[in-house]
Design a protein around this motif. Structure first.
Motif, mmCIF file in Angstrom:
data_model
loop_
_atom_site.group_PDB
_atom_site.id
_atom_site.type_symbol
_atom_site.label_atom_id
_atom_site.label_comp_id
_atom_site.label_asym_id
_atom_site.label_seq_id
_atom_site.Cartn_x
_atom_site.Cartn_y
_atom_site.Cartn_z
ATOM 1 N N MET A 7 -4.151 7.573 13.403
ATOM 2 C CA MET A 7 -4.269 7.500 12.104
ATOM 3 C C MET A 7 -3.646 6.472 11.226
ATOM 4 N N ALA A 8 -4.260 5.717 10.012
ATOM 5 C CA ALA A 8 -3.858 4.906 9.298
ATOM 6 C C ALA A 8 -3.896 5.249 7.717
ATOM 7 N N TYR A 9 -2.701 5.842 7.663
ATOM 8 C CA TYR A 9 -3.198 6.250 6.022
ATOM 9 C C TYR A 9 -2.544 4.744 5.070
ATOM 10 N N LYS A 10 -4.029 4.067 4.894
ATOM 11 C CA LYS A 10 -3.901 3.041 3.569
ATOM 12 C C LYS A 10 -4.861 3.198 2.715
ATOM 13 N N TRP A 11 -4.457 2.409 1.345
ATOM 14 C CA TRP A 11 -5.079 2.605 -0.241
ATOM 15 C C TRP A 11 -5.326 1.638 -0.441
ATOM 16 N N THR A 12 -5.830 1.053 -1.691
ATOM 17 C CA THR A 12 -5.661 0.513 -2.043
ATOM 18 C C THR A 12 -4.981 0.254 -3.841
ATOM 19 N N LEU A 13 -5.027 0.337 -4.300
ATOM 20 C CA LEU A 13 -4.234 0.715 -5.908
ATOM 21 C C LEU A 13 -4.472 -0.095 -7.329
ATOM 22 N N SER A 14 -5.160 -0.363 -8.002
ATOM 23 C CA SER A 14 -5.714 -1.213 -9.218
ATOM 24 C C SER A 14 -5.094 -0.229 -10.088
ATOM 25 N N ASP A 68 -2.848 -7.103 -10.035
ATOM 26 C CA ASP A 68 -2.617 -5.957 -10.266
ATOM 27 C C ASP A 68 -2.894 -4.731 -9.050
ATOM 28 N N GLU A 69 -3.535 -5.967 -7.965
ATOM 29 C CA GLU A 69 -3.367 -4.681 -6.627
ATOM 30 C C GLU A 69 -2.831 -4.378 -6.254
ATOM 31 N N ARG A 70 -1.759 -3.426 -5.057
ATOM 32 C CA ARG A 70 -1.393 -3.490 -4.191
ATOM 33 C C ARG A 70 -2.108 -2.001 -3.116
ATOM 34 N N LEU A 71 -1.034 -2.800 -1.492
ATOM 35 C CA LEU A 71 -2.192 -2.573 -0.571
ATOM 36 C C LEU A 71 -0.622 -1.244 -0.427
ATOM 37 N N ILE A 72 -1.076 0.108 -0.111
ATOM 38 C CA ILE A 72 -0.229 1.408 -0.062
ATOM 39 C C ILE A 72 -0.364 1.701 1.279
ATOM 40 N N GLU A 73 0.482 2.204 2.217
ATOM 41 C CA GLU A 73 0.560 2.263 3.598
ATOM 42 C C GLU A 73 1.783 3.582 3.790
ATOM 43 N N LEU A 74 0.928 4.900 4.168
ATOM 44 C CA LEU A 74 2.142 5.438 4.285
ATOM 45 C C LEU A 74 2.285 5.751 6.116
ATOM 46 N N VAL A 75 3.558 6.289 6.316
ATOM 47 C CA VAL A 75 3.894 5.926 7.958
ATOM 48 C C VAL A 75 4.715 7.079 8.155
ATOM 49 N N PRO A 76 4.475 8.234 8.596
ATOM 50 C CA PRO A 76 4.858 9.105 8.659
ATOM 51 C C PRO A 76 5.810 9.337 10.256
ATOM 52 N N GLN A 77 7.178 9.267 10.462
ATOM 53 C CA GLN A 77 7.899 9.934 11.783
ATOM 54 C C GLN A 77 8.712 10.783 11.242
ATOM 55 N N GLY A 78 8.069 11.774 12.044
ATOM 56 C CA GLY A 78 8.385 13.239 12.097
ATOM 57 C C GLY A 78 7.347 14.622 12.186
ATOM 58 N N VAL A 79 7.726 15.538 12.654
ATOM 59 C CA VAL A 79 6.194 16.524 12.323
ATOM 60 C C VAL A 79 6.163 16.690 11.106
ATOM 61 N N ARG A 80 7.060 16.834 9.772
ATOM 62 C CA ARG A 80 6.726 17.479 8.580
ATOM 63 C C ARG A 80 6.446 16.052 7.905
ATOM 64 N N TYR A 81 6.243 15.128 8.100
ATOM 65 C CA TYR A 81 5.497 13.902 7.543
ATOM 66 C C TYR A 81 4.499 13.532 7.792
ATOM 67 N N VAL A 82 4.038 14.037 9.330
ATOM 68 C CA VAL A 82 2.934 13.785 10.010
ATOM 69 C C VAL A 82 1.851 14.877 9.192
ATOM 70 N N ASN A 83 2.402 15.620 8.707
ATOM 71 C CA ASN A 83 1.244 16.649 8.589
ATOM 72 C C ASN A 83 1.055 16.823 6.318
ATOM 73 N N LEU A 84 2.263 16.125 6.141
ATOM 74 C CA LEU A 84 2.182 15.708 4.846
ATOM 75 C C LEU A 84 0.685 14.668 4.804
ATOM 76 N N CYS A 85 0.796 13.791 5.587
ATOM 77 C CA CYS A 85 -0.093 12.783 5.465
ATOM 78 C C CYS A 85 -1.616 13.424 5.829
ATOM 79 N N GLU A 86 -1.673 13.930 6.845
ATOM 80 C CA GLU A 86 -2.661 14.952 6.713
ATOM 81 C C GLU A 86 -3.509 15.799 5.776
ATOM 82 N N GLU A 87 -2.001 16.184 5.134
ATOM 83 C CA GLU A 87 -2.996 17.006 3.926
ATOM 84 C C GLU A 87 -3.207 16.509 2.354
#
Ligand code: ADP
Ligand code: MG
Length: 156
Positions: free
Chosen positions: A1-8, A128-147
């Protein structure tokens, strides 16, 4: 699962961080990665806003650590210039404390980082554009990304 967004634009990056801040808990740790100007400090300003920090959050490049008080304490660090001083800073008090810890250039001190963490990768893709990606390591952060459900309003 990739958590990626483009932020303008700065506002959207801060809004993103502000939404994420709502889900943060005591002891959370975020490693911010990205080149100079990618938006690490801008992102942290949004986190501060989301945590209800009243002071202005600005770059801790020269002070290394700045501490703010919001709904939770916010420990904002920039370890770009830390070099060999890393052991003398008492970082563990922050890393394993009761606040939210945010470290710019965290990969420079990889060997002392908590194993469980949320890595936030920022990449400049336009003025003005940034790509942001969240990479979780550990259960806490996997849950955070899912939420976390940020509709960046850019169609992705
Ligand atoms: P870093 O801490 O990664 O070096 P800063 O947050 O200090 O980066 O600087 C980011 C720069 O990029 C600022 O000048 C900001 O105005 C600009 N910028 C433009 N678009 C964005 C965006 N979408 N998100 C974050 N910063 C942006
Ligand atoms: Mg910065």
């Amino acid at each position: 699962m990739a958590y990626k967004w483009t932020l303008s634009g700065v506002e959207e990056t801060q809004l993103f961080a502000e939404s994420l801040a709502a889900l943060l808990q005591p002891g959370d740790f975020m490693a911010l990665e990205g080149d100079l100007g990618a938006g690490k400090t801008t992102f942290t300003q949004g986190l501060g806003r989301g945590l209800g920090v009243k002071q202005v959050v600005n770059s801790p490049t020269f002070t290394i650590i700045k501490e703010y008080q919001g709904r939770l304490p916010l420990y904002h660090m920039d370890v770009y210039r830390v070099g060999d001083d890393v052991d003398s800073l008492g970082l563990d008090d922050y890393f394993f404390g009761d606040g939210v810890c945010v470290v710019e250039w965290a990969s420079l001190i990889e060997e002392v980082l908590p194993a469980d963490r949320l890595t936030v990768l920022l990449r400049t893709v336009g003025e003005d554009e940034r790509l942001i990606e969240l990479v979780p390591q550990g259960v806490r952060y996997v849950n955070l990304c899912e939420e976390f459900d940020f509709d960046a309003r850019t169609g992705n």
